[in-house]
Design a protein around this motif. Structure first.
Motif, PDB file in Angstrom:
ATOM      1  N   ASN A  94      10.591 -28.383  92.129  1.00  0.00           N
ATOM      2  CA  ASN A  94      10.810 -28.816  90.750  1.00  0.00           C
ATOM      3  C   ASN A  94       9.627 -29.645  90.242  1.00  0.00           C
ATOM      4  O   ASN A  94       9.794 -30.725  89.652  1.00  0.00           O
ATOM      5  N   ARG A 109      11.805 -22.419  87.928  1.00  0.00           N
ATOM      6  CA  ARG A 109      11.248 -23.743  88.209  1.00  0.00           C
ATOM      7  C   ARG A 109       9.903 -23.569  88.894  1.00  0.00           C
ATOM      8  O   ARG A 109       9.579 -22.487  89.388  1.00  0.00           O
ATOM      9  N   LYS A 178      15.511 -20.600  89.614  1.00  0.00           N
ATOM     10  CA  LYS A 178      16.136 -21.869  89.968  1.00  0.00           C
ATOM     11  C   LYS A 178      17.053 -21.742  91.175  1.00  0.00           C
ATOM     12  O   LYS A 178      17.221 -22.692  91.942  1.00  0.00           O
TER      13      LYS A 178
END
Length: 202
Positions: A94, A109, A178
């Motif tokens: 992240n 991400r 993600k």
């Protein structure tokens, strides 16, 4: 939005140009996966800490069977005398963009991987390191890199040239879904066309 698209197209174009050039001069295809890390002495020898005099046997035995974050792999390029010691120094999941106008696509991400490259060969190393890096998740899906600057630190240069003994340190960014769980990151010389490909478990 338009800037985001232009950057992605530029990254793709750079990878294609590199691939075409390397295909013309060689046929390396990642035939050998290198995942046995070098003894820690190799990564720490030039640290200047004065603590590199431990018995070699102890340092070798401490090395894991498979490379992970913090480990160094010795890789060879397509030409004789083309060699690198490559270390995955850190990984940031992240990762945050340092550019307020540039961010991961919806549902995705960024994962930043800090690489250190040390030219251990006799030839000048000249390449775009991000072209030779890939990430895979626990489902076997593979992901390429994206040109991005993150808050974790300076990016790896897109045109790195190292004389023998020269060193480069920088972040390479991957864009992944993600929901994906990263499993490995790989790196190959000659934009990934060298026969040896280094692999680290994440």
């Amino acid at each position: 939005m338009f800037r985001h698209t232009r950057i992605r197209l530029a990254a793709t174009a750079a990878a294609v140009v590199a691939a075409i050039g390397l295909t013309a001069c060689g046929s390396g295809s990642g035939d050998e996966i290198v995942d046995k890390p070098k003894a820690k002495a190799s990564a720490d020898a030039d640290s200047g800490s004065g603590k590199d005099k431990e018995p070699a046997a102890e340092q070798t035995s401490a090395a894991p069977e498979v490379a992970k974050v913090g480990d160094t792999l010795g890789l060879k390029g397509m030409e004789a005398g083309s060699e690198l010691d490559v270390t995955v120094v850190k990984v940031v999941d992240n990762a945050k963009s340092s550019d307020e106008f540039f961010a991961p696509e919806d549902g995705k991400r960024w994962i930043g991987v800090q690489f250190q490259l040390l030219n251990t060969g006799t030839k000048v190393y000249s390449d775009a390191p991000m072209n030779g890096a890939k990430m895979a998740d626990d489902q076997g899906q593979q992901f390429g890199t994206v040109i991005a600057d993150i808050t974790a630190g300076p990016s790896m240069g897109s045109d790195v040239r190292l004389k023998p003994g020269g060193k480069a340190l920088g972040w390479i960014v991957f864009e992944v879904p993600k929901a994906s769980k990263p499993a490995t990151v790989t790196f190959g010389m000659d934009s990934g066309f060298a026969e040896q490909i280094g692999e680290w478990k994440l």
